[in-house]
Design an enzyme around this catalytic site. Sequence first.
Site, PDB file in Angstrom:
ATOM      1  N   LYS A 240       1.089  -1.145   0.014  1.00 21.75           N
ATOM      2  CA  LYS A 240      -0.143  -0.143  -0.002  1.00 21.75           C
ATOM      3  C   LYS A 240       0.986   1.196  -0.004  1.00 21.75           C
ATOM      4  O   LYS A 240       2.140   1.090   0.455  1.00 21.75           O
ATOM      5  CB  LYS A 240      -0.838  -0.095   1.397  1.00 21.75           C
ATOM      6  CG  LYS A 240      -2.284   0.836   1.162  1.00 21.75           C
ATOM      7  CD  LYS A 240      -3.217   0.099   0.624  1.00 21.75           C
ATOM      8  CE  LYS A 240      -4.417   1.096   0.473  1.00 21.75           C
ATOM      9  NZ  LYS A 240      -5.549   0.322  -0.108  1.00 21.75           N
TER      10      LYS A 240
ATOM     11  N   VAL B 208     -20.530   8.249   1.020  1.00 24.68           N
ATOM     12  CA  VAL B 208     -21.189   7.899  -0.428  1.00 24.68           C
ATOM     13  C   VAL B 208     -20.100   8.364  -1.337  1.00 24.68           C
ATOM     14  O   VAL B 208     -20.714   9.349  -2.177  1.00 24.68           O
ATOM     15  CB  VAL B 208     -22.607   8.266  -0.510  1.00 24.68           C
ATOM     16  CG1 VAL B 208     -23.506   7.274   0.223  1.00 24.68           C
ATOM     17  CG2 VAL B 208     -22.904   9.717  -0.079  1.00 24.68           C
TER      18      VAL B 208
ATOM     19  N   ASN C 201     -16.929   6.899  -4.130  1.00 21.15           N
ATOM     20  CA  ASN C 201     -16.992   6.053  -5.210  1.00 21.15           C
ATOM     21  C   ASN C 201     -17.832   4.793  -4.761  1.00 21.15           C
ATOM     22  O   ASN C 201     -18.718   4.383  -5.382  1.00 21.15           O
ATOM     23  CB  ASN C 201     -15.562   5.705  -5.567  1.00 21.15           C
ATOM     24  CG  ASN C 201     -14.855   6.967  -6.185  1.00 21.15           C
ATOM     25  OD1 ASN C 201     -15.473   7.581  -6.858  1.00 21.15           O
ATOM     26  ND2 ASN C 201     -13.709   7.078  -5.891  1.00 21.15           N
TER      27      ASN C 201
HETATM   28  P1  NAD Z   1     -13.889   7.881  -1.633  1.00 17.86           P
HETATM   29  O1  NAD Z   1     -12.878   9.065  -1.400  1.00 17.86           O
HETATM   30  O2  NAD Z   1     -14.603   7.983  -3.065  1.00 17.86           O
HETATM   31  O3  NAD Z   1     -15.336   8.377  -0.493  1.00 17.86           O
HETATM   32  C1  NAD Z   1     -15.141   8.383   0.735  1.00 17.86           C
HETATM   33  C2  NAD Z   1     -16.320   9.182   1.125  1.00 17.86           C
HETATM   34  O4  NAD Z   1     -16.525   9.079   2.556  1.00 17.86           O
HETATM   35  C3  NAD Z   1     -16.118  10.709   0.630  1.00 17.86           C
HETATM   36  O5  NAD Z   1     -17.154  11.171   0.181  1.00 17.86           O
HETATM   37  C4  NAD Z   1     -15.957  11.310   2.170  1.00 17.86           C
HETATM   38  O6  NAD Z   1     -16.498  12.685   2.035  1.00 17.86           O
HETATM   39  C5  NAD Z   1     -16.458  10.518   2.844  1.00 17.86           C
HETATM   40  N1  NAD Z   1     -16.402  10.360   4.274  1.00 17.86           N
HETATM   41  C6  NAD Z   1     -15.154  10.782   4.988  1.00 17.86           C
HETATM   42  N2  NAD Z   1     -15.065  10.529   6.545  1.00 17.86           N
HETATM   43  C7  NAD Z   1     -16.515  10.654   6.501  1.00 17.86           C
HETATM   44  C8  NAD Z   1     -17.393  10.530   7.806  1.00 17.86           C
HETATM   45  N3  NAD Z   1     -16.528  10.755   9.124  1.00 17.86           N
HETATM   46  N4  NAD Z   1     -18.588  10.723   7.764  1.00 17.86           N
HETATM   47  C9  NAD Z   1     -19.398  10.333   6.588  1.00 17.86           C
HETATM   48  N5  NAD Z   1     -18.450  10.197   5.342  1.00 17.86           N
HETATM   49  C10 NAD Z   1     -17.204  10.565   5.576  1.00 17.86           C
HETATM   50  O7  NAD Z   1     -13.436   6.820  -1.333  1.00 17.86           O
HETATM   51  P2  NAD Z   1     -13.827   5.170  -1.759  1.00 17.86           P
HETATM   52  O8  NAD Z   1     -13.110   4.777  -3.192  1.00 17.86           O
HETATM   53  O9  NAD Z   1     -15.401   5.296  -1.993  1.00 17.86           O
HETATM   54  O10 NAD Z   1     -13.502   4.302  -0.699  1.00 17.86           O
HETATM   55  C11 NAD Z   1     -14.352   4.239   0.482  1.00 17.86           C
HETATM   56  C12 NAD Z   1     -13.586   3.194   1.541  1.00 17.86           C
HETATM   57  O11 NAD Z   1     -13.552   1.864   0.847  1.00 17.86           O
HETATM   58  C13 NAD Z   1     -12.045   3.500   1.934  1.00 17.86           C
HETATM   59  O12 NAD Z   1     -11.971   3.038   3.164  1.00 17.86           O
HETATM   60  C14 NAD Z   1     -11.429   2.628   1.166  1.00 17.86           C
HETATM   61  O13 NAD Z   1     -10.113   2.385   1.516  1.00 17.86           O
HETATM   62  C15 NAD Z   1     -12.344   1.388   0.789  1.00 17.86           C
HETATM   63  N6  NAD Z   1     -12.050   0.746  -0.405  1.00 17.86           N
HETATM   64  C16 NAD Z   1     -12.218   1.232  -1.764  1.00 17.86           C
HETATM   65  C17 NAD Z   1     -11.937   0.423  -2.683  1.00 17.86           C
HETATM   66  C18 NAD Z   1     -12.353   0.886  -4.084  1.00 17.86           C
HETATM   67  O14 NAD Z   1     -12.551   0.253  -5.133  1.00 17.86           O
HETATM   68  N7  NAD Z   1     -12.655   2.397  -4.216  1.00 17.86           N
HETATM   69  C19 NAD Z   1     -11.852  -0.915  -2.789  1.00 17.86           C
HETATM   70  C20 NAD Z   1     -11.529  -1.341  -1.424  1.00 17.86           C
HETATM   71  C21 NAD Z   1     -11.680  -0.740  -0.123  1.00 17.86           C
END
Ligand code: NAD
Length: 351
Positions: A80, A182, A184
Amino acid sequence: MAAFDNPAFDEHERVVFCADEASGLRAIIAIHSTALGPGAGGCRLWNYESDDAALTDVLRLSQGMSYKNAMAGLNFGGGKAVIIKTRDFSGSDALYEKFGEYVESLNGDYVTAEDVGMTVDIMQTIGRRTKHVSVLPQQEGRAGGDPSPKTSWGIFKGIEAAVRFKLGKESVAGLTVAVQGVGNVGYYLCKYLSSAGAKVIVADLDESRVRRVCDEFAASAASLDEILFQAVDVVAPCALGAVLTEESIPRLRTAIIAGGANNQLALAADGRRLVEADILYAPDYVINAGGIINVSSEYYGDVGDDEVMDLINSIGPRLTQIFEAAAENGTPTNEIADKQAKDIIKAARAT
Ligand code: NAD
């Protein structure tokens, strides 16, 4: 704090500190294990409170990737990276290219991809300097592109498996799910849940994102402080990690925790607290493996989109098997998953 003394240090094979004065790059790449293949895992762009916090995050996340990739049956070890957003962070092409040079210098022991704060465009910029990058735009008929919809689909299938196991229901229709974050992943999860007839309650730091899912999927909004504590069937943490703690768990009013965020448990012991609260926990790195399954097929170019979907759909049965093993002897689901992942990595090291 020295790296070796960090509680999240788990005999990681390599930790690389990347600094470039000209572009302002400050990044850390952690390779936890290459036993099963190159250490693969996304790059996170985040505003950390301290360098120690960034180090802890990358150490924990890379270990989680080792476990995630092992459990998903991929030819990937765990790695990572985090890029630290400082006050004068430029986010310039030069900065991302420099990061790409660091990735390239590891000769394929680390494969980078998209994580929180990153975009396909940034990944393309990084890809100007390294071939060890995934999540470039999708080519016709092949896996690739933004992995988030695939991650969310795997979570949706995992929620269905949890609902079947815990509530004895074949579908999420008529159930209520609280989604924290909400972006990605959360956006697509809301889409799949609402299409399947579930009611969705959401919260996000970014109000425009909340409005979008409320408008598109007839979701309702809760406050940031209360989203985890809604009286619902499922809580899906899809923002950042460490939301399940000694303080938060007694306040939960859900039967199931199943969401996409990495490292949802603040401590491994919080898995036991969830068992005591009679809440079924879907281990995060098992349920959110859809994106990395997609990344793997893109990196190795070995399977097409249909087969990727078959692999992602197998997340449901894999979770059911973990739930059953956990129920048999009252062991927390996170401990069952950790043990299975460690055994797979140990077996690979021994060959
Ligand atoms: P992202 O940045 O697109 O979305 C995260 C969202 O969470 C943002 O809209 C942000 O404003 C919101 N957020 C942050 N802190 C918050 C809080 N305290 N309360 C409410 N909302 C809050 O990221 P993502 O790609 O959607 O990933 C989300 C999670 O999933 C992360 O932990 C990431 O590591 C994990 N993840 C993502 C993927 C992927 O394919 N994108 C794969 C595996 C795991």
